[in-house]
Design a protein around this motif. Structure first.
Motif, PDB file in Angstrom:
ATOM      1  N   THR A 150       0.833  -1.202   0.000  1.00  0.00           N
ATOM      2  CA  THR A 150       0.000   0.000   0.000  1.00  0.00           C
ATOM      3  C   THR A 150       0.863   1.245   0.000  1.00  0.00           C
ATOM      4  N   GLY A 151       0.353   2.271  -0.630  1.00  0.00           N
ATOM      5  CA  GLY A 151       1.018   3.564  -0.606  1.00  0.00           C
ATOM      6  C   GLY A 151       0.632   4.346   0.641  1.00  0.00           C
ATOM      7  N   ILE A 152       1.591   5.079   1.187  1.00  0.00           N
ATOM      8  CA  ILE A 152       1.368   5.909   2.367  1.00  0.00           C
ATOM      9  C   ILE A 152       1.959   7.285   2.091  1.00  0.00           C
ATOM     10  N   LEU A 153       1.203   8.331   2.353  1.00  0.00           N
ATOM     11  CA  LEU A 153       1.680   9.693   2.125  1.00  0.00           C
ATOM     12  C   LEU A 153       2.641  10.110   3.224  1.00  0.00           C
ATOM     13  N   VAL A 154       3.878  10.464   2.826  1.00  0.00           N
ATOM     14  CA  VAL A 154       4.870  10.978   3.781  1.00  0.00           C
ATOM     15  C   VAL A 154       5.494  12.237   3.164  1.00  0.00           C
ATOM     16  N   SER A 155       4.813  13.346   3.318  1.00  0.00           N
ATOM     17  CA  SER A 155       5.279  14.610   2.734  1.00  0.00           C
ATOM     18  C   SER A 155       6.644  14.972   3.300  1.00  0.00           C
ATOM     19  N   CYS A 156       7.543  15.462   2.442  1.00  0.00           N
ATOM     20  CA  CYS A 156       8.927  15.589   2.898  1.00  0.00           C
ATOM     21  C   CYS A 156       9.527  16.988   2.773  1.00  0.00           C
ATOM     22  N   SER A 157       8.817  17.965   2.216  1.00  0.00           N
ATOM     23  CA  SER A 157       9.394  19.312   2.159  1.00  0.00           C
ATOM     24  C   SER A 157       9.023  20.085   3.411  1.00  0.00           C
ATOM     25  N   ASP A 158       9.823  21.089   3.720  1.00  0.00           N
ATOM     26  CA  ASP A 158       9.521  21.923   4.882  1.00  0.00           C
ATOM     27  C   ASP A 158       8.244  22.727   4.677  1.00  0.00           C
ATOM     28  N   TYR A 159       7.844  22.938   3.429  1.00  0.00           N
ATOM     29  CA  TYR A 159       6.556  23.580   3.176  1.00  0.00           C
ATOM     30  C   TYR A 159       5.452  22.769   3.859  1.00  0.00           C
ATOM     31  N   HIS A 160       5.502  21.449   3.702  1.00  0.00           N
ATOM     32  CA  HIS A 160       4.479  20.579   4.276  1.00  0.00           C
ATOM     33  C   HIS A 160       4.723  20.333   5.757  1.00  0.00           C
ATOM     34  N   ILE A 161       5.987  20.069   6.113  1.00  0.00           N
ATOM     35  CA  ILE A 161       6.302  19.718   7.499  1.00  0.00           C
ATOM     36  C   ILE A 161       5.975  20.870   8.442  1.00  0.00           C
TER      37      ILE A 161
END
Length: 466
Positions: A150-161
C-alpha cells in the motif's frame, strides 16, 4: 566507519563503499529554498556542475495511478469503468508485465468493489495495490482485502512539514516511522510517497529518512519502497542542475547515500512545467526502475506523466516493446470518448484526434508520395491509426480520395478512386468553399457531413468507420 560494507557496483564492476552517513538535520526555521522558489517570481533553475553517472537498470517498468491520482481531478469512475480500464491495462502491459502495478483508493464501497472485481480477474500484472490514510484501521483494511502493498503519504518538504503539519523534521520523522512500523507489523509492504520532493532538503531530511526506512525493511524482512513525488512539477533533467530540482541528483542520492535498491524506487511526476515525460525518462536513466503514470496524463492540476507516453519511451530506450500491445492505447482513447464522455485534446501525442493528421499543403503532398516523410512511425501498425491528410484547397482530388479511404478504413475493392462520384461531389464542394474566401482547412466533422449528403445525392451506399 569500520562496519561500512564494501561491495561490487554491478554497473561499473568497481568496489564501492556504502555512504549512509547522513543524520537528520532538525532545523528550527524551515528551508523553503526561497532563492530557487521566490513566490512572486518565476522559479529559478540553478547549476553547480555536479555530474552524476547514468545508472540504467537492467529492468524498468511502469506503474499506474489512473484510479488514484487520476481520479483526483475528474468525476470518479464507476466500478465497471475501472474494471474495464484495468482489463485494457493488462492487455497493454503484455505478458511480461511492463505495467507492473496499479493503485486504488479504498475509501468508498465503489472503490473497494472495483478492487475486489479486479482481483477476481486473477492477473499477475498489473498487481493491485492501494493508497490509504496512514491509520491502523486502514492498514487492517488492506490486509483484510488481501493486498500485499500500500502507498502511504509521507510529505517531505519543509513547506508541508512546518506549514501544513505544523511540526518539526524530527517530530514528523518519528510520526512517519511509527506509522510505517504499524504497516510492517501486519505484514503489508509500505510504499512511501515522498510528496513535494523537489522542494525538500534532500541531504538534511529525505536521505536520513530513507536510511531509517531501509533499517526497518531489514528488521522486518519486508520491502519498503520509495516513490519520489515531483508534486509541483519543479524537477529538471539538466546536467549539472542543483538539488532539489535535479531529478538525477535526487535519484543518485537516494540510491547511493540511502541504500535504496533501484527496484524499490519509482518516480512520480507532474506536468506543471511541461517536464513530466522527460523527467520520468531521466529517473529511469539514472537508476529508478519504476515510473508512475496515469492514462492520458489525467491528474491533479496539469496532470501526471501520461502512461502511453512512457510506453513509447520504454520502447525507444530498450529497443523493443517487450510484448506490450500498443494498439490497446487507441481502444482506451475511444472508450474514454464513447463510454466515459471524456475527449482527449485533439493534438495529444499518440491518442489525439489529429496527432498524425497532416494539414499543411506541402506536407500533404509529401505524405501522399511516401508517408514516412511526415509520420513518426507506422501509426497504423502500433496504434491502429492510419496517417491522415486534412483536406484544403491544395489537397486535390487525390487528397480527398486518400482522406476517405484512410478515415473509413477502405481498402481493396471497397476503396474509392479519383473518379468515384462521392469524391467528385466533395471536390466540387471544397472548391466552392475556397472560391468564396475560405482560408482554413476543412474539419473532419464538415467532411463527414458533406460525404453523407454526397452519398444521398449520388445514390451511393454510405461509408461507416470500422
Amino acid at each position: 566507519m569500520e562496519n561500512r560494507k564494501v561491495t561490487i557496483n554491478e554497473h561499473t564492476n568497481l568496489l564501492k563503499l556504502e555512504e549512509h552517513m547522513y543524520p537528520l538535520v532538525d532545523v528550527e526555521v524551515p528551508n523553503t529554498f526561497r532563492n530557487l522558489f521566490p513566490y512572486d517570481e518565476v522559479p529559478k533553475i540553478a547549476f553547480n556542475e555536479r555530474i552524476v553517472p547514468h545508472n540504467f537498470p537492467e529492468k524498468i517498468w511502469i506503474t499506474d495511478t489512473t484510479f488514484r491520482d487520476g481520479q483526483q481531478s475528474r468525476a470518479p469512475y464507476t466500478t465497471e469503468q475501472i474494471v474495464t480500464l484495468y482489463d485494457y491495462m493488462h492487455r497493454l502491459g503484455g505478458p511480461n508485465g511492463i505495467i507492473k502495478q496499479s493503485e486504488f483508493f479504498l475509501y468508498s464501497k465503489k472503490d473497494r468493489d472495483a478492487v475486489y472485481k479486479c482481483l477476481e480477474r486473477g492477473y499477475e500484472f498489473p498487481e493491485v495495490t492501494s493508497w490509504i490514510r496512514a491509520s491502523k484501521s486502514d492498514f487492517e483494511l488492506v490486509k483484510d482485502i488481501g493486498l500485499k502493498e500500500t502507498g502511504i503519504l509521507v510529505s517531505c518538504s519543509d513547506y508541508h512539514i512546518f506549514y501544513k503539519m505544523k511540526m518539526t523534521r524530527k517530530q514528523i520523522m518519528e510520526q512517519y516511522l511509527s506509522v510505517i512500523k504499524e504497516c510492517l507489523e501486519i505484514g503489508v509492504s509500505p510504499r512511501c510517497h515522498l510528496e513535494d520532493i523537489t522542494r525538500s532538503d534532500i541531504y538534511g531530511f529525505v536521505i536520513p529518512f530513507c536510511v531509517e526506512l531501509m533499517k526497518l525493511s531489514e528488521e522486518y524482512k519486508i520491502p519498503v519502497k520509495i516513490r519520489a513525488c515531483d508534486t509541483m512539477g519543479y524537477g529538471v533533467n539538466f546536467t549539472g542542475a542543483v538539488i532539489p530540482r535535479s531529478v538525477q541528483g535526487i535519484i543518485y542520492g537516494i540510491l547511493t547515500h540511502a541504500g535504496v535498491p533501484s527496484e524499490w524506487l519509482e518516480w512520480h511526476g507532474h506536468n506543471d512545467f511541461y517536464k513530466a515525460v522527460s523527467n520520468s525518462t531521466t529517473a529511469w536513466l539514472y537508476g529508478a526502475c519504476g515510473v508512475n503514470c496515469s492514462l492520458f496524463g489525467i491528474g491533479e492540476r496539469t496532470g501526471n506523466t501520461p502512461l502511453e507516453a512512457m510506453v513509447f519511451e520504454y520502447a525507444q530506450l530498450k529497443g523493443t516493446l517487450d510484448g506490450m500491445e500498443t494498439t490497446v492505447i487507441t481502444e482506451m482513447a475511444e472508450y474514454y470518448e464513447n463510454e466515459i464522455g471524456y475527449r482527449v485534446p485533439s493534438r495529444t501525442p499518440f491518442v489525439g484526434k489529429n496527432f498524425n493528421v497532416t494539414r499543411a499543403g506541402i506536407h500533404a503532398d509529401g505524405l501522399l508520395k511516401n508517408e514516412e516523410i511526415y509520420n513518426i512511425f507506422d501509426t497504423e501498425k502500433f496504434l491502429n491509426r492510419p496517417v491522415l491528410v486534412s483536406v484544403s484547397n491544395t489537397s486535390g482530388i487525390a487528397g480527398i480520395a486518400h482522406w476517405i479511404n484512410t478515415y473509413y478504413r477502405l481498402s481493396g475493392d471497397k476503396a474509392v478512386d479519383k473518379a468515384h462520384p462521392v469524391v467528385l461531389y466533395v471536390k466540387k464542394w471544397v472548391d466552392e468553399e475556397y472560391e468564396t474566401g475560405r482560408v482554413t482547412v476543412i474539419t473532419d466533422d464538415e467532411l463527414i457531413d458533406v460525404i453523407g449528403k454526397a452519398c444521398l445525392e449520388t445514390n451511393t451506399v454510405g461509408f461507416r468507420k470500422e
